[in-house]
Design an enzyme around this catalytic site. Structure first.
Site, PDB file in Angstrom:
ATOM      1  N   HIS A  79       0.822  -1.315  -0.163  1.00 51.12           N
ATOM      2  CA  HIS A  79       0.020   0.145   0.066  1.00 51.12           C
ATOM      3  C   HIS A  79       0.880   1.294   0.029  1.00 51.12           C
ATOM      4  O   HIS A  79       0.637   2.478   0.682  1.00 51.12           O
ATOM      5  CB  HIS A  79      -0.878   0.063   1.275  1.00 51.12           C
ATOM      6  CG  HIS A  79      -1.858  -1.060   1.133  1.00 51.12           C
ATOM      7  ND1 HIS A  79      -3.253  -0.813   0.840  1.00 51.12           N
ATOM      8  CD2 HIS A  79      -1.935  -2.239   1.880  1.00 51.12           C
ATOM      9  CE1 HIS A  79      -3.826  -2.076   1.164  1.00 51.12           C
ATOM     10  NE2 HIS A  79      -3.045  -3.002   1.562  1.00 51.12           N
ATOM     11  N   ASN A 152     -10.274  -2.916   2.765  1.00 52.46           N
ATOM     12  CA  ASN A 152      -9.895  -2.931   1.135  1.00 52.46           C
ATOM     13  C   ASN A 152     -11.076  -2.697   0.497  1.00 52.46           C
ATOM     14  O   ASN A 152     -12.064  -2.733   1.037  1.00 52.46           O
ATOM     15  CB  ASN A 152      -9.311  -4.066   0.943  1.00 52.46           C
ATOM     16  CG  ASN A 152      -7.829  -4.272   0.903  1.00 52.46           C
ATOM     17  OD1 ASN A 152      -7.101  -3.316   1.419  1.00 52.46           O
ATOM     18  ND2 ASN A 152      -7.073  -5.641   0.863  1.00 52.46           N
ATOM     19  N   HIS A 343      -3.821   0.626  11.999  1.00 46.04           N
ATOM     20  CA  HIS A 343      -3.627  -0.368  12.686  1.00 46.04           C
ATOM     21  C   HIS A 343      -4.895  -0.877  13.042  1.00 46.04           C
ATOM     22  O   HIS A 343      -5.802  -0.260  13.734  1.00 46.04           O
ATOM     23  CB  HIS A 343      -2.788  -0.027  13.768  1.00 46.04           C
ATOM     24  CG  HIS A 343      -2.270  -1.330  14.745  1.00 46.04           C
ATOM     25  ND1 HIS A 343      -2.968  -2.539  14.295  1.00 46.04           N
ATOM     26  CD2 HIS A 343      -1.555  -1.703  15.881  1.00 46.04           C
ATOM     27  CE1 HIS A 343      -2.272  -3.384  15.204  1.00 46.04           C
ATOM     28  NE2 HIS A 343      -1.729  -2.818  16.258  1.00 46.04           N
TER      29      HIS A 343
END
Ligand code: HDD
Length: 695
Positions: A79, A152, A343
């Site tokens: 990413h 995603n 995270h």
């Protein structure tokens, strides 16, 4: 940096206000060193004589050069290419029944968010429009701390256990011996990994589909992928999956267009996001949740802890619970997009984890990667990462520490500071982990319930329209066709014969492999209409239209179409041979792009202006003809007025006069004085693409 000691509540502006304290504006300021000393000269280093050597004592030169030499940090290992924007989230109604998370209770509260969209495989400088999954990571700055939803645009993942993540990534990144190809899975090692790790089958179906080439970040869904838990005030938990649904619907490019865009405008998606926010067309996404009661954990023919499986929306409905609006562009890409640290383990009370082995491994990896990427354990103090609520603990020191913690006490328990900072009870907002009962032997194993790799891959295939299936076949043929190793190609074909024999046959024929004889295709007949983009919301809003015109165009016609488009939220731009003004019969209009500075792949639709002289001169420009034929090839709406028809491609010309066929083909005739013409055009643009041309 001051913290709000009372934590008086968070609103949509809380993060912006906090960032303001760190913003720096150089306008009207004198140039200084980092020590604040004014600099008298910035073009010549200090030398012993104008032709002599540079002197070590030139502190300005040394500081400037050293800082420059250290400007780069490691890009994200995956990413790496991304782009962020600020906004806010608002829940529609209190979610008290399901979760105690405070930001999901009060519909009047606007929780600030920062979102980073990304591609997965490519380096930081790679193109936006490549075939790939897209990251969709959201940081909610809630009054109880930061909550990160790191998802995603595809609801499932390639692998089931995090221990395989380094292998997966090594297989799709450029091959180590020659560092090729960039930002692409179309190479031997990825497909070798795929065929030898068949749990990848379902996600590969998605990456070979149109989902992997979105039209815009604003037009793609987002998924938390894993099963998480909602926990309410009473401690009752439910399994939950998170969804983002774009208000504009889910739309894709076509592959040929995506590939051309990678060269014509590698920044296509970030530009689209940036410009839409600048123009006040704020991207909006609704947040949805699918929930499963704890007692129903084993009621499905898939394991809800397996990240290669989705919960079909027709089986477990998506409850829409709120909306996110992105309304502010970042000030500085490095400070914000590059330094933001997401995270999946950043949760708030009311949101908890499941035992999904992919999620469990992610909980380790993200902090670990920030340590190398951002250079130490204090990355939470960077402005973009700071919570908007107070934070206090006994973690001290480390590289780049900004907080000045006062007093001698940096431990718990203590008596010298009244045991402060002291743990909070659940009632005081302390995070209490859900008390799931766990027992078992320590084993390196995967549950048998994770073994079915093909049923949902087949369900995905069953859910596609004929056009979408054809796109997938072409994508497979492209990707596997680039594989050099014949054995790997055959393995891939054999693997997908477990999904669908027709698909496998089509891949085999395209890539010169053998059509498998012993077919063992999945028997699944289930399909999920929610998976097909044909069933998505359609809207003309924010679409871009190129108006092709030259001197002599029909002014009144173009003017009235432009006005109608603008009032429908569509963005028209005049494209011509040269920049400047062009004269029509009755007025002038400004050309904003030329055939050199733009291309039809940058637009959703085109309109060839009427006017004999204009059409005559456009016909003499090869790029103008290409503009139209490419738009036709990419299934885009093409409108024309009067003589503009002469630029239409031959296939479209054949249908002229047959109004039924014309509209099915996405060709719109603008007749002067016909008020319904602009409306037809707007409706046609809202359709996104006209697949009638494909078959
Ligand atoms: Fe990951 C970045 C999404 C599995 C390890 N991941 C990263 C980003 C997104 C995701 C959106 C970019 C965040 C940003 O914009 O800064 N990752 C996912 C999803 C996964 C997933 C949806 C599966 C459901 N990831 C995954 C696994 C591991 C990682 C299994 C390792 C065990 N991911 C990382 C990372 C990255 C990362 C190496 C690179 C940069 C970063 O974390 O901050 O830690």
């Amino acid at each position: 940096m001051k913290q709000d000691p009372q934590n008086k509540g968070v609103n949509a502006h809380s993060k912006d206000k906090q960032l303001e304290e760190f913003r720096m504006d150089n306008t009207g300021k004198k140039l200084t060193t980092n020590q604040g000393v004014k600099v008298s000269e910035d073009e010549h280093s200090l030398k012993a004589g104008s032709r002599g050597p540079t002197l070590m004592e030139d502190f300005h030169f040394r500081e400037k050069m050293t800082h420059f030499d250290h400007e780069r940090i490691p890009e994200r290992v995956v990413h790496a290419r991304g782009f962020g924007a600020h906004g806010y989230f608002q829940v529609y109604e209190p979610m008290t029944e399901y979760t105690r998370a405070k930001f999901l209770q009060d519909p009047s509260v606007k929780t600030p968010v920062f979102v980073r969209f990304s591609t997965v495989a490519g380096s930081r400088g790679s193109a936006d429009s490549v075939r790939d999954a897209r990251g969709f990571a959201t940081k909610f700055y809630t009054e109880e701390g930061n909550y990160d939803l790191v998802g995603n645009n595809i609801p499932v993942f390639f692998i089931q256990d995090a221990i395989k993540f380094p292998d997966l990534v090594h297989s799709f990144k450029p091959e180590p011996h020659n560092e090729m190809p960039q930002a692409s899975t179309a190479h031997d090692t990825f497909w070798d990994f795929a065929a030898n790790n068949t749990e990848t089958a379902h996600m590969i179906m998605w990456t070979m589909s149109d989902r992997a080439i979105p039209r815009s970040f604003r037009m793609m869904e987002g998924f938390g992928v894993h099963t998480f838990r909602f926990v309410n005030e009473l401690g009752k938990a439910r399994f939950v999956k998170f969804h983002w649904k774009p208000v504009l619907g889910t739309h894709s490019l076509v592959f040929d267009e995506a590939q051309k865009l990678a060269g014509k405008d590698p920044d296509f998606h970030r530009r689209d996001l940036w410009e839409s926010i600048e123009m006040g067309d704020y991207p909006e996404f609704e947040l949805g949740v699918q929930m499963i009661e704890e007692e129903d954990e084993f009621s499905f023919d898939f394991d809800i802890l397996d990240a290669t499986k989705l919960w079909p929306e027709e089986m477990v409905p998506v409850k829409i619970i709120g909306k996110m609006t992105l309304n502010r562009n970042q000030d500085n890409v490095f400070a914000e997009t590059e330094q933001v640290a997401f995270h999946p383990g950043h949760v708030v009370p009311g949101i908890d984890f499941s035992n999904d082995p992919l999620l469990q491994g992610r909980l380790f990896s993200y902090t670990d990667t920030q340590l190398i990427r951002l250079g130490g354990p204090n990355f939470h103090e960077l402005p973009i990462n700071r919570p908007v609520c107070p934070f206090h603990n006994n973690q001290y020191d480390g590289y780049h520490r900004m907080t000045i913690n006062k007093g001698p006490v940096a431990y718990h328990k203590n008596s010298m500071q009244n045991n402060d900072p002291s743990p909070a009870t659940a009632e005081e907002g302390g995070y209490v982990h859900y008390q799931e009962k766990v027992e078992g032997r320590k084993v390196r194993q995967r549950s048998d319930s994770f073994k079915d790799h093909y049923s949902q891959a087949k369900m995905f295939w069953n859910s596609m329209s004929e056009v979408e299936k054809q796109h997938m076949i072409e994508a497979f043929r492209f990707e596997v066709g680039k594989v050099q190793n014949k054995d790997v190609k055959q393995q891939v074909v054999d693997m997908f014969s477990n999904v669908d024999s027709f698909l496998a046959e089509q891949i085999a024929r395209g890539v010169g492999a053998k059509v498998p004889e012993a077919v063992n295709e999945s028997k699944v007949t289930l399909s999920s209409p929610a998976l097909s983009q044909m069933n998505t919301a359609k809207s003309p809003k924010t679409r871009k239209v190129a108006i092709l015109a030259e001197n002599g165009f029909s002014y009144s016609e173009v003017k009235s179409v432009m006005e109608a488009l603008k009032s429908a939220g569509i963005m028209p731009e005049i494209v011509s041979k040269n920049l400047g003004m062009i004269k029509g019969d009755g007025g002038e209009l400004e050309v904003v792009k030329t055939f050199l500075t733009s291309h039809s792949v940058m637009y959703d639709a085109i309109y060839i202006a009427g006017g004999k002289e204009s059409a005559e001169s456009l016909k003499k420009v090869p790029q103008a003809k290409e503009f139209v034929s490419e738009a036709y090839k990419h299934f885009k709406t093409i409108a024309f007025g009067g003589e503009g028809a002469e630029l239409l491609p031959a296939e479209a010309m054949d249908t002229l006069g047959q109004s039924q066929t014309l509209s099915e083909m996405g060709i719109v005739e603008i007749k002067s004085g016909d008020a319904s013409a602009s409306e037809n055009l707007i409706n046609s643009i809202a359709m996104h693409r006209h697949w009638g041309r494909a078959i």
